[in-house]
Motif scaffolding. Sequence first.
Motif, mmCIF file in Angstrom:
data_model
loop_
_atom_site.group_PDB
_atom_site.id
_atom_site.type_symbol
_atom_site.label_atom_id
_atom_site.label_comp_id
_atom_site.label_asym_id
_atom_site.label_seq_id
_atom_site.Cartn_x
_atom_site.Cartn_y
_atom_site.Cartn_z
ATOM 1 N N ALA A 110 55.653 26.181 57.814
ATOM 2 C CA ALA A 110 56.371 24.940 57.548
ATOM 3 C C ALA A 110 55.871 24.283 56.271
ATOM 4 C CB ALA A 110 56.228 23.983 58.733
ATOM 5 N N ARG A 111 54.572 24.314 56.039
ATOM 6 C CA ARG A 111 54.029 23.706 54.823
ATOM 7 C C ARG A 111 54.523 24.430 53.578
ATOM 8 N NH1 ARG A 111 47.882 21.717 54.921
ATOM 9 N NH2 ARG A 111 48.710 20.690 53.068
ATOM 10 N N LEU A 113 57.372 26.047 53.339
ATOM 11 C CA LEU A 113 58.813 25.865 53.206
ATOM 12 C C LEU A 113 59.213 24.439 52.836
ATOM 13 C CD1 LEU A 113 60.145 27.949 56.232
ATOM 14 C CD2 LEU A 113 60.222 28.570 53.811
ATOM 15 N N ARG A 114 58.358 23.474 53.061
ATOM 16 C CA ARG A 114 58.763 22.087 52.811
ATOM 17 C C ARG A 114 59.174 21.825 51.361
ATOM 18 N NH1 ARG A 114 55.269 18.020 56.820
ATOM 19 N NH2 ARG A 114 56.070 18.954 58.732
ATOM 20 N N PHE A 117 62.871 22.793 51.421
ATOM 21 C CA PHE A 117 63.708 21.919 52.237
ATOM 22 C C PHE A 117 63.715 20.486 51.721
ATOM 23 C CE2 PHE A 117 63.668 25.468 55.024
ATOM 24 C CZ PHE A 117 64.760 25.320 55.859
ATOM 25 N N GLY A 124 67.128 26.321 51.882
ATOM 26 C CA GLY A 124 66.100 26.769 52.818
ATOM 27 C C GLY A 124 66.646 27.701 53.875
ATOM 28 N N LEU A 288 60.134 24.673 64.160
ATOM 29 C CA LEU A 288 60.155 24.908 62.720
ATOM 30 C C LEU A 288 61.312 24.179 62.048
ATOM 31 C CD1 LEU A 288 58.667 26.412 60.481
ATOM 32 C CD2 LEU A 288 60.194 28.348 60.845
ATOM 33 N N THR A 292 60.597 21.381 59.118
ATOM 34 C CA THR A 292 60.965 21.577 57.715
ATOM 35 C C THR A 292 62.033 20.574 57.279
ATOM 36 O OG1 THR A 292 62.503 23.321 58.429
ATOM 37 C CG2 THR A 292 60.348 24.007 57.632
#
Length: 603
Positions: A110-111, A113-114, A117, A124, A288, A292
Amino acid sequence: MTPAGTAATPARNAPGPGPAADATGPDSPVPDAPDQVPVHAEPERAARLEAALGDPFDPGNPHGHPALLRADLARQAPEATEELLTAAGLSAEFVPHGLGGRLTGLEELARVLRPVFRRDLALGYGFGITSLFAASAVWTGGDRRQQRELAGVLLGGGRAAIVHRELAHANAVLRDEVSARPRPDGGWLLSGRKDVVLNAHRADAFVLYGRTSEGYGSRSHSVFLLGPGQPGSGEVRRLGRVEMPGMRGAHFSGLQLADAALPGGALVGAVGDGVSLALRSFQLSHCLIPGTVLAGVEGVLRLAVRAATEDRADGQPVRRWHSVLAGVFADLLACDAMAVTGMRAMSLLPEQSYLLGAAVKYTMPGLLREDLEELATVLGGRGFDGGPLYGSFQKLVRDLPVAGLGHAGTAVCQAVLVPQLPVLARTAWFRTAEPPADLFRPGAPLPPLDHRRLAHSGADDLLTAVLVGAAGRLRARGGRGPLENALASLADSFVAELHRLRERCAALGPSTAFEPQAVTLVDRYALVLAAAAVLGVWEGRAGTGDFLEDPAWAVAALHRIACRLGAQVPELPAQVTSALLGEVLERYRTGRSLDLYGTALAG
């Protein structure tokens, strides 16, 4: 597999080239990760991606808001940014480390991908997070050959698409389905049609939930891996594009199968495992997606701060916006606490994470939508501006329902949670032991995520145990200041709510499980869990010296949750709003994220 509207040609049964085309059997051990796929700490990987994507407000940045909004208007994927993500090897984030990728845990993912997003939900999703949602059934229940085969697709820059089973309470993505019938040689023939599949036009592999039983129940469906390569015979058509009201840059299209012949080895797990695999593997998306998407809402809060402070000589918003900006910030921290706790639970306590994951997906969409409505009042007319500065607000409003934060996703989680309420009330609440403290320490080391340990049951309720424990510790603490007194009072009010829930939920019978009363109770239960996550993370920051150690954010977050429950709560201490507003403005001016991590942002 073939382009839209064309027929498939006969092909060999063997899979296409990839890491599974060796002589090893399906149960051979997974090899160590190859040297050419280095694994860095996730803050470093996230920071590199943030820097590569650049200042989102730079008009000359090919990956900034102006370029992304132009692509959205044209209903096209932003090609330059997809090329950047391909070069960064983002698809490796969706492949377990033991299969050559970088995936070791959901919080880490998640970190990373942020940054994507935060700029564009459609990017994303369209670039590849749906590849993980497809592949997770294979990571959870597939054999070694299937796992290496699909890992080869993703590590080679390819994509996987998921073909869901039909649900009675469904949106377009969940309507219609594929059926599978056995062949005499042990293989399968798949037929059916799905009109809305993300990335169907360019997927190199499909993970299909096919009906293998005429009846309805937990053994009605099975999971199949189609591709890479052609089916042995039959037809696979990629149909025309379906335009969606949101996520316009993502490509949704249809998929039609007519007697597509797959070998017996295409079956993932056993016949009838489809529902079980879905319940186990969909936990990943339950945490998730909110974890995100929150980055997109955080970006809107930054826009609101900009709108509230521009043309103000002192850099301070007018007083009427203080409580809105501070309150939404508190909500984002509460949502992040819940999402991160859920993601960490899947590594730390995977057998007990099922209900928590469903509660995260059930609770957060409503909170985030309410926050956007509040921020719209700050943005005013700017919220309708489609230009490069504020246009991302309307884009996010369009994208959120399509991104799985709409009614159908909420109903699925409701169906998971409601039947468990009587069981939890009678066996778990006020009886479950507290989980390890590391569950509530974002960024602290975790054991690697083991998909095979994910379960779709669990007798304990981790967060209610933390709520009861934290309230007791606050109550027993001496020499408290006004903020800790307020926090202790709020914590006690949630414990009292849990007592009321236990009494009401224990009285539910099977025949009343889905009546309006039960739905109301699950709404209240999920908010209690959100409050528990806040208390857990606040306690976990003790001794760090950072902003999250201050009780102000926890008091604000619990106060807002209690108001949603209709609880009688006193006015917030004046210093709470000023503390949160000060932190929001400081992070905005210094370019740091408005989540639990406070990481540096580009621009």
